[in-house]
Motif scaffolding. Structure first.
Motif: not given
Length: 617
Positions: A431-439, A540-552
């Motif tokens: 059984i093949s299973i895939a998890d979609k990569i975040r946009d 707190m949001s289900d998004s990676l986009s905040k990570l670079s903002y936090a480091f910046g």
């Protein structure tokens, strides 16, 4: 306190102005001197009171320097200097307090979002109560424009909800039956009927407020160093003043030295930047748990990502079924029986697919057993059934044919996680299973490099071919595959030997690695207790986009902090040279000192308007 300080400023300043007017009108000089002394006492009393209070705790602070200097100025007849110094000090303190409020504006904005009332159904009637009085399990009604007062489950209704107070994202999301909502979010259109799941201080919003408040009170390493420095600096200045007096016998010079040496700008330089940075993060849905972590985020060399639920959306789906000697539905039905007891994300994908395709009820298999990092085993119709990796089958001496091996390689090269279903005698299917990569994953990795991160790695329990496919697609520097939870911890230890490492995970399965890394980052943390408790920084949001903002933001905060410190040190030394060369007198020194403090605060306030510089490519 601020109101009282403002009144003192007005009274003291008025006395000084009246004194100068009367002097200009040629009134007796004793009236001028008397008004200046009264002004000094009015403004100097709270300063002296604070100085005495600090001395009780064996703290020799700025107020003590000013009190000694002003007392000495009155003693030698420099009444105008004494009045000017006390007025400028108390006026500066008032302006500092007012300006500091701006650095806490993000927290104040969060506090303003706290709900005031809740509409609940009790005894068949709708009544309004305080959100703190809502009981768990009660039905809560929320209408357009109202703030949701509890964390709850939607029982009925449909609404567009602004979740900016939790996630930092202002784009509303649709909520309907079966969805979860958070306290402090606002219904823009529609209405909802909720079952209260978390109430009062237990809601996500309340916990965020508490953590942000605690974080703003915590101290960064630089701040701790400055406070330790100030502890020895003030007594040192007093000793230097005594030496200067013994050499010069100039009491006015000595007193001026005491006034201008106040390290106010230096002491406030770090905390004001830290508070502003944490407040900015909170406004954007980034929960930073303290100044130490805000400062540390700016020094990260390597970011290690978990794969499932972090780089991928965490909602894997069955993509292909390959059966041998039985139908696809029968294979899927058998796999679902075995996995019914499992809580693994791949097991959930198999069960969901089976429930979609097959109408028959699925009964859980017996004698369920987990093999960490390998798979599971259970008994169905008196036969042991295995689901998992090649290693699981190899350890149990189950043969995999060349044909099946080729199929497995093909699926894995395509980024699929292929789990094998087998019994003792033979392999039953794959059984093949895939998890979609975040946009936003690929852009975010690029942005992390722009933010100063040197290397991005991925840690996963998945097999090497899947890890390789995901790494290539996202442009990840290195990947480590087929890792057990304890092996992830070992890999983090290895990476930490010569680098500052951040671990990014979902805050549940990766808790040990999050706790070990220099900086633990949990994403999609809304309502997740483990994420909030384990990680140092929560997106707190289900998004990676905040990570670079936090480091910046961290790097901007550290830059801001250093600017403040360098400026404060320069001002102190410049004033010191000015006094010793007799170019700076007492009132001018205090004026420059207060202006320097205000400039430090104004510089820190710029962080509240930081918007990030790394945009998506």
């Amino acid at each position: 306190m601020m109101k009282k300080r403002g009144q003192i400023v007005i009274i003291s300043g008025s006395l000084i102005i009246i004194a100068h007017i009367l002097k200009y009108l040629n009134f007796d000089i004793s009236i001028f001197n008397g008004l200046m002394i009264i002004s000094s006492i009015v403004a100097g009393y709270p300063i002296a009171k604070n100085a005495i209070g600090a001395l009780r705790y064996k703290i020799l602070g700025i107020e003590a320097l000013v009190t000694v200097a002003v007392t000495g100025a009155i003693y030698i007849g420099e009444y105008w200097e004494a009045a000017a110094v006390t007025f400028l000090f108390i006026f500066g303190a008032y302006l500092e307090a007012r300006t500091l409020e701006k650095t806490r504006s993000s927290l104040k904005a969060l506090l303003d979002l706290a709900p005031n009332t809740a509409s609940v159904i009790r005894d068949g009637k709708e009544i309004k109560v305080s959100p703190d009085d809502v009981l768990k399990g009660e039905t809560v009604l929320v209408r357009p424009g109202e703030k949701i007062p509890v964390d709850g489950l939607v029982l009925s209704g449909n609404a567009s909800v602004n979740q900016a107070s939790i996630t930092g994202e202002s784009v509303p999301v649709t909520k309907e039956k079966g969805d979860h909502v958070f306290s402090g979010t606002v219904i823009e259109t529609g209405h909802l009927e909720l079952e209260a799941e978390r109430v009062g201080d237990d809601t996500t919003f309340a916990r965020i407020l508490e953590m942000v408040e605690e974080a703003q009170e915590s101290k960064a390493p630089t701040q701790k160093f400055i406070e330790k420095f100030a502890k020895y600096y003030t007594p040192g200045i007093m000793l230097l003043s005594v030496i200067v007096y013994l050499i010069t016998r100039d009491l006015e010079l000595t007193l001026t030295l005491l006034v201008i040496s106040c390290p106010g700008a230096m002491v406030i330089s770090a905390p004001v930047s830290i508070v502003a940075g944490i407040g900015n993060g909170a406004k954007k849905g980034i929960l930073i748990k303290g100044g130490e972590y805000l400062e540390k985020a700016g020094k990260i060399d390597i970011v290690a990502f978990d794969k499932t639920g972090t780089l991928t959306i965490g909602s894997p789906k069955v993509t292909n079924i390959k059966s041998y000697g039985m139908s696809e539905e029968d294979l899927l039905f058998l796999a679902a029986k075995v996995e019914m007891t499992s809580e693994h994300h791949l097991a959930r994908a198999i069960i969901e697919e089976a429930q979609t395709r097959i109408s028959s009820p699925i009964e859980a298999a017996t004698d369920f057993e987990v093999f960490p990092g390998g798979g599971v085993k259970a008994v169905v119709d008196n036969e042991e059934i295995y689901i998992g990796t090649r290693k699981l089958l190899s350890d149990n001496e189950i043969f995999i044919s060349n044909e099946i091996e080729e199929y497995l390689i093909q699926e894995e090269n395509n980024g699929q996680t292929a789990v094998i279903l087998a019994k003792k005698e033979k392999t039953l299917g794959v059984i093949s299973i895939a998890d979609k990569i975040r946009d936003d994953a690929r852009n975010e990795i690029l942005n992390l490099r722009k933010a100063g991160v040197k290397k991005v790695v991925m840690l996963t329990g998945d097999n090497r071919r899947v890890a390789n496919a995901v790494s290539k697609e996202l442009g990840i520097d290195e990947y480590y595959a087929e890792l057990l939870p304890e092996e992830k911890v070992s890999k983090i230890k290895e990476l930490m030997k010569n680098n500052t490492v951040a671990m990014v995970g979902d805050g549940i399965n990766d808790a040990p690695a999050l706790a070990l890394a220099h900086l633990g980052v949990a994403m999609g943390g809304s309502g997740t207790d483990v994420a909030m408790e384990t990680a140092d920084l929560v997106l707190m949001s289900d998004s990676l986009s905040k990570l670079s903002y936090a480091f910046g933001l961290s790097r901007a905060t550290v830059r801001n902090l250093k600017q403040n410190i360098y400026f404060a040190v320069f001002v102190v030394f410049a004033l010191l040279i000015g006094v010793l060369t007799r170019n700076v007198f007492m009132a001018l020194g205090m004026l420059i000192h207060e202006i320097s403090v205000l400039l430090v605060i104004v510089n820190a306030v710029r962080l509240t308007r930081y918007k990030g510089v790394h945009k998506d490519s």
